[in-house]
Design a protein around this motif. Sequence first.
Motif, PDB file in Angstrom:
ATOM      1  N   LYS A  89      35.434  49.955  28.301  1.00 20.39           N
ATOM      2  CA  LYS A  89      34.338  49.326  29.044  1.00 20.39           C
ATOM      3  C   LYS A  89      34.191  49.788  30.489  1.00 20.39           C
ATOM      4  CE  LYS A  89      34.596  45.278  26.114  1.00 20.39           C
ATOM      5  NZ  LYS A  89      35.052  43.895  25.982  1.00 20.39           N
ATOM      6  N   VAL A  90      35.231  50.452  31.014  1.00 15.07           N
ATOM      7  CA  VAL A  90      35.180  50.799  32.433  1.00 15.07           C
ATOM      8  C   VAL A  90      35.249  52.310  32.666  1.00 15.07           C
ATOM      9  CG1 VAL A  90      36.294  50.485  34.687  1.00 15.07           C
ATOM     10  CG2 VAL A  90      36.179  48.562  33.073  1.00 15.07           C
ATOM     11  N   THR A  91      36.179  52.986  32.006  1.00 17.12           N
ATOM     12  CA  THR A  91      36.346  54.424  32.225  1.00 17.12           C
ATOM     13  C   THR A  91      36.658  55.124  30.903  1.00 17.12           C
ATOM     14  OG1 THR A  91      37.594  56.125  33.403  1.00 17.12           O
ATOM     15  CG2 THR A  91      38.790  54.118  32.831  1.00 17.12           C
ATOM     16  N   SER A  92      36.133  56.307  30.753  1.00 15.43           N
ATOM     17  CA  SER A  92      36.404  57.075  29.535  1.00 15.43           C
ATOM     18  C   SER A  92      37.712  57.856  29.633  1.00 15.43           C
ATOM     19  CB  SER A  92      35.252  58.043  29.252  1.00 15.43           C
ATOM     20  OG  SER A  92      35.089  58.926  30.345  1.00 15.43           O
ATOM     21  N   ASP A  93      38.323  57.862  30.816  1.00 16.52           N
ATOM     22  CA  ASP A  93      39.578  58.570  31.035  1.00 16.52           C
ATOM     23  C   ASP A  93      40.746  57.654  30.677  1.00 16.52           C
ATOM     24  OD1 ASP A  93      41.960  59.599  32.256  1.00 16.52           O
ATOM     25  OD2 ASP A  93      40.709  60.821  33.593  1.00 16.52           O
ATOM     26  N   ALA A  94      41.469  57.991  29.615  1.00 17.95           N
ATOM     27  CA  ALA A  94      42.556  57.146  29.128  1.00 17.95           C
ATOM     28  C   ALA A  94      43.674  56.997  30.158  1.00 17.95           C
ATOM     29  CB  ALA A  94      43.111  57.711  27.824  1.00 17.95           C
ATOM     30  N   GLN A  95      43.974  58.060  30.896  1.00 26.85           N
ATOM     31  CA  GLN A  95      45.040  57.984  31.904  1.00 26.85           C
ATOM     32  C   GLN A  95      44.639  57.059  33.049  1.00 26.85           C
ATOM     33  OE1 GLN A  95      48.231  59.279  31.655  1.00 26.85           O
ATOM     34  NE2 GLN A  95      48.500  57.879  33.374  1.00 26.85           N
ATOM     35  N   VAL A  96      43.394  57.148  33.484  1.00 25.39           N
ATOM     36  CA  VAL A  96      42.903  56.258  34.540  1.00 25.39           C
ATOM     37  C   VAL A  96      42.950  54.813  34.055  1.00 25.39           C
ATOM     38  CG1 VAL A  96      40.851  55.595  35.877  1.00 25.39           C
ATOM     39  CG2 VAL A  96      41.493  58.000  35.704  1.00 25.39           C
ATOM     40  N   ALA A  97      42.581  54.583  32.809  1.00 26.00           N
ATOM     41  CA  ALA A  97      42.633  53.227  32.242  1.00 26.00           C
ATOM     42  C   ALA A  97      44.060  52.697  32.248  1.00 26.00           C
ATOM     43  CB  ALA A  97      42.056  53.221  30.830  1.00 26.00           C
TER      44      ALA A  97
ATOM     45  N   SER B   4      39.671  33.046  43.705  1.00 26.45           N
ATOM     46  CA  SER B   4      40.262  33.404  44.998  1.00 26.45           C
ATOM     47  C   SER B   4      39.595  34.632  45.621  1.00 26.45           C
ATOM     48  CB  SER B   4      41.757  33.669  44.846  1.00 26.45           C
ATOM     49  OG  SER B   4      41.983  34.906  44.221  1.00 26.45           O
ATOM     50  N   GLU B   5      39.618  34.637  46.942  1.00 28.04           N
ATOM     51  CA  GLU B   5      39.135  35.798  47.683  1.00 28.04           C
ATOM     52  C   GLU B   5      40.052  36.991  47.441  1.00 28.04           C
ATOM     53  OE1 GLU B   5      38.497  34.995  51.806  1.00 28.04           O
ATOM     54  OE2 GLU B   5      37.260  33.251  51.388  1.00 28.04           O
ATOM     55  N   ASP B   6      41.336  36.709  47.217  1.00 26.34           N
ATOM     56  CA  ASP B   6      42.287  37.791  46.974  1.00 26.34           C
ATOM     57  C   ASP B   6      41.919  38.592  45.731  1.00 26.34           C
ATOM     58  OD1 ASP B   6      43.734  37.060  49.210  1.00 26.34           O
ATOM     59  OD2 ASP B   6      45.208  35.899  48.064  1.00 26.34           O
ATOM     60  N   LEU B   7      41.518  37.902  44.672  1.00 27.34           N
ATOM     61  CA  LEU B   7      41.108  38.604  43.449  1.00 27.34           C
ATOM     62  C   LEU B   7      39.865  39.439  43.721  1.00 27.34           C
ATOM     63  CD1 LEU B   7      41.338  39.293  40.470  1.00 27.34           C
ATOM     64  CD2 LEU B   7      40.106  37.172  39.950  1.00 27.34           C
ATOM     65  N   GLY B   8      38.906  38.872  44.411  1.00 34.20           N
ATOM     66  CA  GLY B   8      37.693  39.618  44.753  1.00 34.20           C
ATOM     67  C   GLY B   8      38.002  40.847  45.591  1.00 34.20           C
TER      68      GLY B   8
ATOM     69  N   LEU C 133      39.953  48.198  43.913  1.00 31.13           N
ATOM     70  CA  LEU C 133      39.991  49.041  42.712  1.00 31.13           C
ATOM     71  C   LEU C 133      38.693  49.811  42.524  1.00 31.13           C
ATOM     72  CD1 LEU C 133      41.819  46.745  40.121  1.00 31.13           C
ATOM     73  CD2 LEU C 133      42.734  48.757  41.290  1.00 31.13           C
ATOM     74  N   GLU C 134      37.571  49.169  42.816  1.00 29.44           N
ATOM     75  CA  GLU C 134      36.284  49.872  42.719  1.00 29.44           C
ATOM     76  C   GLU C 134      36.289  51.109  43.606  1.00 29.44           C
ATOM     77  OE1 GLU C 134      32.846  47.421  43.462  1.00 29.44           O
ATOM     78  OE2 GLU C 134      33.476  45.937  41.984  1.00 29.44           O
ATOM     79  N   GLY C 135      36.784  50.952  44.822  1.00 26.15           N
ATOM     80  CA  GLY C 135      36.826  52.090  45.738  1.00 26.15           C
ATOM     81  C   GLY C 135      37.840  53.133  45.321  1.00 26.15           C
TER      82      GLY C 135
ATOM     83  N   GLY D  24      32.707  47.712  38.015  1.00 26.45           N
ATOM     84  CA  GLY D  24      33.527  46.700  38.674  1.00 26.45           C
ATOM     85  C   GLY D  24      33.313  45.326  38.066  1.00 26.45           C
ATOM     86  N   ALA D  25      32.068  45.018  37.744  1.00 30.17           N
ATOM     87  CA  ALA D  25      31.753  43.745  37.090  1.00 30.17           C
ATOM     88  C   ALA D  25      32.373  43.693  35.694  1.00 30.17           C
ATOM     89  CB  ALA D  25      30.241  43.553  37.013  1.00 30.17           C
ATOM     90  N   ALA D  26      32.368  44.816  34.990  1.00 24.71           N
ATOM     91  CA  ALA D  26      32.993  44.867  33.660  1.00 24.71           C
ATOM     92  C   ALA D  26      34.498  44.630  33.770  1.00 24.71           C
ATOM     93  CB  ALA D  26      32.707  46.221  32.991  1.00 24.71           C
ATOM     94  N   LEU D  27      35.114  45.181  34.802  1.00 25.73           N
ATOM     95  CA  LEU D  27      36.543  44.975  35.020  1.00 25.73           C
ATOM     96  C   LEU D  27      36.833  43.504  35.313  1.00 25.73           C
ATOM     97  CD1 LEU D  27      39.346  46.230  35.238  1.00 25.73           C
ATOM     98  CD2 LEU D  27      38.841  46.731  37.646  1.00 25.73           C
ATOM     99  N   ALA D  28      36.004  42.885  36.129  1.00 26.86           N
ATOM    100  CA  ALA D  28      36.172  41.458  36.437  1.00 26.86           C
ATOM    101  C   ALA D  28      36.055  40.619  35.169  1.00 26.86           C
ATOM    102  CB  ALA D  28      35.135  41.018  37.462  1.00 26.86           C
ATOM    103  N   LYS D  29      35.118  40.959  34.309  1.00 28.58           N
ATOM    104  CA  LYS D  29      34.932  40.229  33.051  1.00 28.58           C
ATOM    105  C   LYS D  29      36.161  40.371  32.158  1.00 28.58           C
ATOM    106  CE  LYS D  29      32.032  40.119  28.930  1.00 28.58           C
ATOM    107  NZ  LYS D  29      33.181  40.190  28.049  1.00 28.58           N
ATOM    108  N   ILE D  30      36.740  41.560  32.131  1.00 27.12           N
ATOM    109  CA  ILE D  30      37.950  41.783  31.343  1.00 27.12           C
ATOM    110  C   ILE D  30      39.075  40.876  31.847  1.00 27.12           C
ATOM    111  CG2 ILE D  30      39.777  43.470  30.835  1.00 27.12           C
ATOM    112  CD1 ILE D  30      37.517  45.639  30.897  1.00 27.12           C
ATOM    113  N   ILE D  31      39.227  40.798  33.157  1.00 28.82           N
ATOM    114  CA  ILE D  31      40.279  39.960  33.739  1.00 28.82           C
ATOM    115  C   ILE D  31      40.064  38.498  33.367  1.00 28.82           C
ATOM    116  CG2 ILE D  31      41.245  39.103  35.916  1.00 28.82           C
ATOM    117  CD1 ILE D  31      40.702  41.975  37.020  1.00 28.82           C
ATOM    118  N   VAL D  32      38.828  38.027  33.476  1.00 26.23           N
ATOM    119  CA  VAL D  32      38.525  36.635  33.116  1.00 26.23           C
ATOM    120  C   VAL D  32      38.833  36.403  31.640  1.00 26.23           C
ATOM    121  CG1 VAL D  32      36.660  34.944  32.834  1.00 26.23           C
ATOM    122  CG2 VAL D  32      36.835  36.266  34.945  1.00 26.23           C
TER     123      VAL D  32
END
Length: 93
Positions: free
Chosen positions: A74-82, A26-30, A36-38, A47-55
């Motif tokens: 895989k995306v951020t080293s900050d545990a709170q942000v994760a 879906s375009e909504d997921l994209g 989220l990237e922004g 962002g691609a790593a996040l998409a892969k996690i979702i899949v």
Amino acid sequence: MPELTREEKLKMIEKLPQQLQDFLYSEDLGAFLFYLEGKYNLTEDKGAALAKIIVDIVLGITPITSLAQEIHSKVTSDAQVAMNMAQELNTEL
């Protein structure tokens, strides 16, 4: 467990119920991933790593209970942000 190839994942997606297939394509997921990237200032690679996690979660390769941990590793080293990203993904999707 060895990483599945793109072709193997595509075959798994074809076996999903139509509603989940529609969700993944879906375009909504994209748009949500782009948002989220922004919001979290992610690079295109992150962002691609996040998409892969979702899949991987939708396909059952990764349990949903591991979402925050996967984002953290895989995306951020900050545990709170994760945690924030995982919560937002759980809420919105």
